[in-house]
Design a protein around this motif. Structure first.
Motif, PDB file in Angstrom:
ATOM      1  N   LEU A   1       0.843  -1.188   0.000  1.00 57.12           N
ATOM      2  CA  LEU A   1       0.000   0.000   0.000  1.00 57.12           C
ATOM      3  C   LEU A   1       0.880   1.240   0.000  1.00 57.12           C
ATOM      4  O   LEU A   1       1.665   1.453   0.928  1.00 57.12           O
ATOM      5  CB  LEU A   1      -0.904  -0.001   1.234  1.00 57.12           C
ATOM      6  CG  LEU A   1      -1.754   1.247   1.458  1.00 57.12           C
ATOM      7  CD1 LEU A   1      -2.787   1.404   0.337  1.00 57.12           C
ATOM      8  CD2 LEU A   1      -2.441   1.190   2.815  1.00 57.12           C
ATOM      9  N   ASN A   2       0.752   2.059  -1.038  1.00 64.36           N
ATOM     10  CA  ASN A   2       1.544   3.274  -1.164  1.00 64.36           C
ATOM     11  C   ASN A   2       0.817   4.419  -0.460  1.00 64.36           C
ATOM     12  O   ASN A   2      -0.164   4.960  -0.967  1.00 64.36           O
ATOM     13  CB  ASN A   2       1.775   3.613  -2.636  1.00 64.36           C
ATOM     14  CG  ASN A   2       2.802   4.708  -2.818  1.00 64.36           C
ATOM     15  OD1 ASN A   2       3.087   5.461  -1.892  1.00 64.36           O
ATOM     16  ND2 ASN A   2       3.364   4.806  -4.008  1.00 64.36           N
ATOM     17  N   LEU A   3       1.309   4.810   0.721  1.00 62.72           N
ATOM     18  CA  LEU A   3       0.659   5.851   1.510  1.00 62.72           C
ATOM     19  C   LEU A   3       0.732   7.213   0.836  1.00 62.72           C
ATOM     20  O   LEU A   3      -0.135   8.061   1.049  1.00 62.72           O
ATOM     21  CB  LEU A   3       1.309   5.928   2.898  1.00 62.72           C
ATOM     22  CG  LEU A   3       1.214   4.658   3.746  1.00 62.72           C
ATOM     23  CD1 LEU A   3       1.962   4.840   5.058  1.00 62.72           C
ATOM     24  CD2 LEU A   3      -0.240   4.284   4.012  1.00 62.72           C
ATOM     25  N   SER A   4       1.745   7.427   0.004  1.00 64.95           N
ATOM     26  CA  SER A   4       1.900   8.728  -0.653  1.00 64.95           C
ATOM     27  C   SER A   4       0.809   8.976  -1.684  1.00 64.95           C
ATOM     28  O   SER A   4       0.606  10.123  -2.111  1.00 64.95           O
ATOM     29  CB  SER A   4       3.277   8.840  -1.310  1.00 64.95           C
ATOM     30  OG  SER A   4       3.398   7.931  -2.400  1.00 64.95           O
ATOM     31  N   GLU A   5       0.089   7.923  -2.103  1.00 64.12           N
ATOM     32  CA  GLU A   5      -0.977   8.072  -3.083  1.00 64.12           C
ATOM     33  C   GLU A   5      -2.329   8.333  -2.421  1.00 64.12           C
ATOM     34  O   GLU A   5      -3.328   8.539  -3.111  1.00 64.12           O
ATOM     35  CB  GLU A   5      -1.057   6.821  -3.965  1.00 64.12           C
ATOM     36  CG  GLU A   5       0.171   6.608  -4.839  1.00 64.12           C
ATOM     37  CD  GLU A   5       0.078   5.348  -5.667  1.00 64.12           C
ATOM     38  OE1 GLU A   5      -0.864   4.548  -5.426  1.00 64.12           O
ATOM     39  OE2 GLU A   5       0.926   5.147  -6.552  1.00 64.12           O
ATOM     40  N   LEU A   6      -2.365   8.317  -1.086  1.00 64.27           N
ATOM     41  CA  LEU A   6      -3.604   8.540  -0.353  1.00 64.27           C
ATOM     42  C   LEU A   6      -3.714   9.998   0.080  1.00 64.27           C
ATOM     43  O   LEU A   6      -2.731  10.740   0.094  1.00 64.27           O
ATOM     44  CB  LEU A   6      -3.651   7.640   0.884  1.00 64.27           C
ATOM     45  CG  LEU A   6      -3.498   6.130   0.667  1.00 64.27           C
ATOM     46  CD1 LEU A   6      -3.532   5.417   2.014  1.00 64.27           C
ATOM     47  CD2 LEU A   6      -4.582   5.594  -0.257  1.00 64.27           C
ATOM     48  N   SER A   7      -4.920  10.394   0.462  1.00 66.13           N
ATOM     49  CA  SER A   7      -5.098  11.713   1.047  1.00 66.13           C
ATOM     50  C   SER A   7      -4.378  11.746   2.396  1.00 66.13           C
ATOM     51  O   SER A   7      -4.067  10.695   2.980  1.00 66.13           O
ATOM     52  CB  SER A   7      -6.585  12.011   1.252  1.00 66.13           C
ATOM     53  OG  SER A   7      -7.121  11.154   2.253  1.00 66.13           O
ATOM     54  N   GLU A   8      -4.112  12.938   2.908  1.00 70.97           N
ATOM     55  CA  GLU A   8      -3.428  13.052   4.190  1.00 70.97           C
ATOM     56  C   GLU A   8      -4.221  12.354   5.296  1.00 70.97           C
ATOM     57  O   GLU A   8      -3.651  11.688   6.166  1.00 70.97           O
ATOM     58  CB  GLU A   8      -3.223  14.524   4.543  1.00 70.97           C
ATOM     59  CG  GLU A   8      -2.191  15.231   3.661  1.00 70.97           C
ATOM     60  CD  GLU A   8      -1.926  16.646   4.128  1.00 70.97           C
ATOM     61  OE1 GLU A   8      -2.370  16.993   5.254  1.00 70.97           O
ATOM     62  OE2 GLU A   8      -1.277  17.407   3.383  1.00 70.97           O
ATOM     63  N   GLU A   9      -5.540  12.510   5.245  1.00 72.01           N
ATOM     64  CA  GLU A   9      -6.395  11.886   6.263  1.00 72.01           C
ATOM     65  C   GLU A   9      -6.320  10.366   6.181  1.00 72.01           C
ATOM     66  O   GLU A   9      -6.171   9.680   7.201  1.00 72.01           O
ATOM     67  CB  GLU A   9      -7.843  12.354   6.083  1.00 72.01           C
ATOM     68  CG  GLU A   9      -8.807  11.750   7.086  1.00 72.01           C
ATOM     69  CD  GLU A   9     -10.242  12.193   6.839  1.00 72.01           C
ATOM     70  OE1 GLU A   9     -11.155  11.661   7.516  1.00 72.01           O
ATOM     71  OE2 GLU A   9     -10.453  13.064   5.972  1.00 72.01           O
ATOM     72  N   ASP A  10      -6.427   9.818   4.957  1.00 78.11           N
ATOM     73  CA  ASP A  10      -6.378   8.362   4.789  1.00 78.11           C
ATOM     74  C   ASP A  10      -5.013   7.806   5.157  1.00 78.11           C
ATOM     75  O   ASP A  10      -4.899   6.737   5.772  1.00 78.11           O
ATOM     76  CB  ASP A  10      -6.724   7.986   3.348  1.00 78.11           C
ATOM     77  CG  ASP A  10      -8.201   8.168   3.034  1.00 78.11           C
ATOM     78  OD1 ASP A  10      -8.992   8.302   3.994  1.00 78.11           O
ATOM     79  OD2 ASP A  10      -8.552   8.176   1.841  1.00 78.11           O
ATOM     80  N   ALA A  11      -3.959   8.512   4.787  1.00 77.14           N
ATOM     81  CA  ALA A  11      -2.609   8.053   5.088  1.00 77.14           C
ATOM     82  C   ALA A  11      -2.384   8.017   6.599  1.00 77.14           C
ATOM     83  O   ALA A  11      -1.781   7.074   7.134  1.00 77.14           O
ATOM     84  CB  ALA A  11      -1.578   8.948   4.410  1.00 77.14           C
TER      85      ALA A  11
END
Length: 388
Positions: free
Chosen positions: A335-345
């Motif tokens: 799961l690439n956290l950098s591709e998520l919104s700040e909230e989701d990450a």
């Protein structure tokens, strides 16, 4: 990289563990092939007609599996059921109707007993360039237990003949965690798979699905499920042995020699749109999921009337987030956290902490990746991230 999945539901007999949609009504094969070809034509035509001149619509069209002209896709996958139950001529008509092009990955699932030298030659002529052969085991007693209609000898022969015929991209399926299957038998299956020097190996733990013969046998006390500890040891042995022999573990159940990952299945895990043709086939356009009726006669009748029978749903933000979690954590990319919104990450970082502390997840830069031990309880890890 958009793809097309074609479901071929026909089987000579039903395997005892299988819960995929299938039928033994072999006399309906020709009517079904005609219906699939017609569905492809109907859906391609509709997508073409939806192409618009505006910049916004043109941008949206480029994201569709079919747009502007026939053939804007990169992979085709004939699954089942048992696609090799179709005649060579029927398979050729299907691939011709889809429009096979040079450079595409065109996969067909096959039963070992169906793969004569003549059929293999015809498949290559039809554009099939990747075979997925359902071996499941190289032990005849286990094959009989799970209801497979081929022998271990036929399985090895099918792979060798496919290689001799010129197939250079072959995948085989194996199953572990079978009743009466020992570690010794599982190691023999892995060794025989390696000896065949295939490019890809998929290995799945037996799952007791609802309304299958294996589940009824289990409930009746005719068979006994293997314990979790043995299942986990089988999985660890699989991963370590295949990696030691040069296979990349690119998805929880899939291994390949470098450069031979399944391009079609990788698109599913990446969330790429795809079109599903045939009874029970699913489609995804990035916003909606659609699935055709799992009824052979209703499917054929609907297509003939120009009124395909299907259901669909529009995915919510939570749906899309949950699917990203479920799919990405299955792969070696994670799961690439950098591709998520700040909230989701932030939510994912917090949820991952206990799993990271136990070594079941690990951090690789901005990515969360399951360890081997984590893969053994992956469903539990995924469930902890899911938003209801």
């Amino acid at each position: 990289m958009a793809g097309i999945y074609i479901h071929i539901p026909f089987c000579a007999s039903r395997c005892k563990y299988c819960d995929f949609y299938s039928t033994t009504l072999l006399h309906r094969r020709e009517a079904y092939v005609q219906a699939v070809i017609r569905e492809a034509e109907q859906r391609i035509h509709r997508e073409n007609a939806m192409s618009c001149a505006t910049a916004n619509d043109a941008q949206r069209d480029r994201k569709r599996p079919f747009h502007r002209e026939k053939g804007k896709y990169q992979t085709v996958y004939l699954g089942g059921g048992t696609p090799s139950m179709l005649t060579e001529e029927q398979i050729g008509r299907l691939t011709k109707a889809i429009g096979i092009r040079k450079g595409m990955e065109v996969t067909m699932e096959a039963n070992p007993g169906d793969l004569t030298r003549e059929k293999l030659q015809a498949l290559r002529k039809a554009g099939i360039n990747r075979l997925s052969i359902g071996i499941q085991s190289f032990n005849n007693e286990l094959l009989q237990l799970i209801g497979r209609r081929h022998t271990a000898e036929e399985a090895e022969k099918a792979v060798r003949q496919a290689q001799d015929t010129g197939f250079e991209n072959i995948s085989i399926d194996l199953i572990y965690g079978l009743p009466t299957q020992t570690m010794s038998l599982w190691k023999e299956d892995i060794a025989k798979a390696l000896a065949l020097q295939v490019q890809h190996i998929s290995a799945y733990c037996l799952s007791y699905e609802n309304d299958t013969a294996m589940t009824r046998m289990l409930q009746a006390g005719k068979i006994q499920a293997i314990d979790d500890e043995t299942e986990n040891l089988m999985y660890e042995t699989l991963v370590q042995t295949l990696q030691h022999n040069g296979y990349e573990h690119y998805e929880v159940s899939n291994f390949c020699l470098p450069g031979y990952e399944s391009r079609h299945n990788s698109s599913y895990w990446d969330g790429t749109p795809y079109v599903g043709l045939g009874a029970a086939a699913h489609s995804y356009d990035g916003r909606k999921r659609r699935w055709n009726t799992a009824d052979l006669e209703a499917y054929i009748d609907g297509i003939q009337r120009g009124e395909p029978i299907y259901e669909e749903e529009t995915l919510t933000e939570d749906n899309r987030f949950n699917e990203r979690i479920m799919l990405s954590l299955r792969t070696s990319k994670g799961l690439n956290l950098s591709e998520l919104s700040e909230e989701d990450a932030a939510y994912c970082r917090e949820t991952a902490q206990p799993w990271l502390a136990k070594g079941l997840l690990r951090r690789e830069g901005d990515r969360l990746v399951a360890s081997i031990a984590g893969s053994e309880i992956l469903n539990s890890i995924i469930e902890s991230f899911i938003r209801i």
